[in-house]
Design an enzyme around this catalytic site. Structure first.
Site, PDB file in Angstrom:
ATOM      1  N   THR A   1       0.863  -1.186   0.000  1.00 48.03           N
ATOM      2  CA  THR A   1       0.000   0.000   0.000  1.00 48.03           C
ATOM      3  C   THR A   1       0.894   1.228   0.000  1.00 48.03           C
ATOM      4  OG1 THR A   1      -0.193  -0.061   2.417  1.00 48.03           O
ATOM      5  CG2 THR A   1      -1.912  -1.183   1.151  1.00 48.03           C
TER       6      THR A   1
ATOM      7  N   GLY B   1      -1.699   4.908  -4.000  1.00 45.84           N
ATOM      8  CA  GLY B   1      -2.423   3.727  -4.431  1.00 45.84           C
ATOM      9  C   GLY B   1      -1.874   2.450  -3.834  1.00 45.84           C
TER      10      GLY B   1
ATOM     11  N   GLY C   1      -5.340   1.544   7.016  1.00 45.82           N
ATOM     12  CA  GLY C   1      -4.754   0.216   6.821  1.00 45.82           C
ATOM     13  C   GLY C   1      -5.683  -0.885   7.279  1.00 45.82           C
ATOM     14  N   ASP C   2      -6.313  -0.682   8.421  1.00 46.74           N
ATOM     15  CA  ASP C   2      -7.273  -1.664   8.928  1.00 46.74           C
ATOM     16  C   ASP C   2      -8.469  -1.781   7.989  1.00 46.74           C
ATOM     17  OD1 ASP C   2      -5.750  -2.227  11.196  1.00 46.74           O
ATOM     18  OD2 ASP C   2      -6.695  -0.625  12.353  1.00 46.74           O
TER      19      ASP C   2
ATOM     20  N   SER D   1     -12.450   5.755   4.103  1.00 49.50           N
ATOM     21  CA  SER D   1     -12.264   5.779   5.561  1.00 49.50           C
ATOM     22  C   SER D   1     -11.462   6.983   6.032  1.00 49.50           C
ATOM     23  CB  SER D   1     -11.578   4.484   6.044  1.00 49.50           C
ATOM     24  OG  SER D   1     -10.188   4.502   5.775  1.00 49.50           O
TER      25      SER D   1
ATOM     26  N   LYS E   1     -13.335  10.384   7.350  1.00 50.20           N
ATOM     27  CA  LYS E   1     -14.070  10.403   8.629  1.00 50.20           C
ATOM     28  C   LYS E   1     -13.082  10.302   9.783  1.00 50.20           C
ATOM     29  CE  LYS E   1     -17.998   9.413   6.353  1.00 50.20           C
ATOM     30  NZ  LYS E   1     -18.731  10.488   5.817  1.00 50.20           N
TER      31      LYS E   1
END
Length: 83
Positions: free
Chosen positions: A15, A20, A48-49, A79, A82
Site C-alpha cells: 500500500t 495507491g 490500513g485496517d 475511511s 471520517k
C-alpha cells in the site's frame, strides 16, 4: 516487490497511501491508483485496517485479486474522510 518474490513470498501487496497500491506475484504485477476523493482527508489512522478488512471481504466474496484490491483501495480511501 521483486526482491520479496525472489525470497519466496507468493503474493506481494504494497500500500502506497495517497499513491495507491501495488501487487505482484509470479504471474502478474500491477498498480492501482488511489481514488480521487470528493471529501478532504481528515484522518488516516484506520486506513490500513479498513484496507485489510475490505480486502478480506472481497476475497471471501470470490472477487479476483485485482477486483478485491480495487475494492479495498476504495474503502481505505473513504475511511480517511471520517474521524
Amino acid at each position: 516487490g521483486q526482491e520479496l518474490l525472489k525470497k519466496g513470498v507468493k503474493n506481494i501487496i504494497i500500500t502506497l497511501g495517497e499513491k495507491g497500491v501495488y501487487f505482484a506475484n509470479s504471474d502478474e504485477n500491477f498498480f492501482i491508483e488511489a481514488f480521487k476523493l470528493k471529501k478532504p482527508v481528515i484522518d488516516t489512522t484506520g486506513a490500513g485496517d479498513a484496507f485489510n478488512g475490505a480486502l478480506t471481504v472481497g476475497l471471501a466474496n470470490n472477487l479476483n485479486i485485482k477486483e478485491a484490491l480495487n475494492f479495498a483501495n476504495k474503502i481505505a480511501g473513504i475511511s480517511t474522510t471520517k474521524l
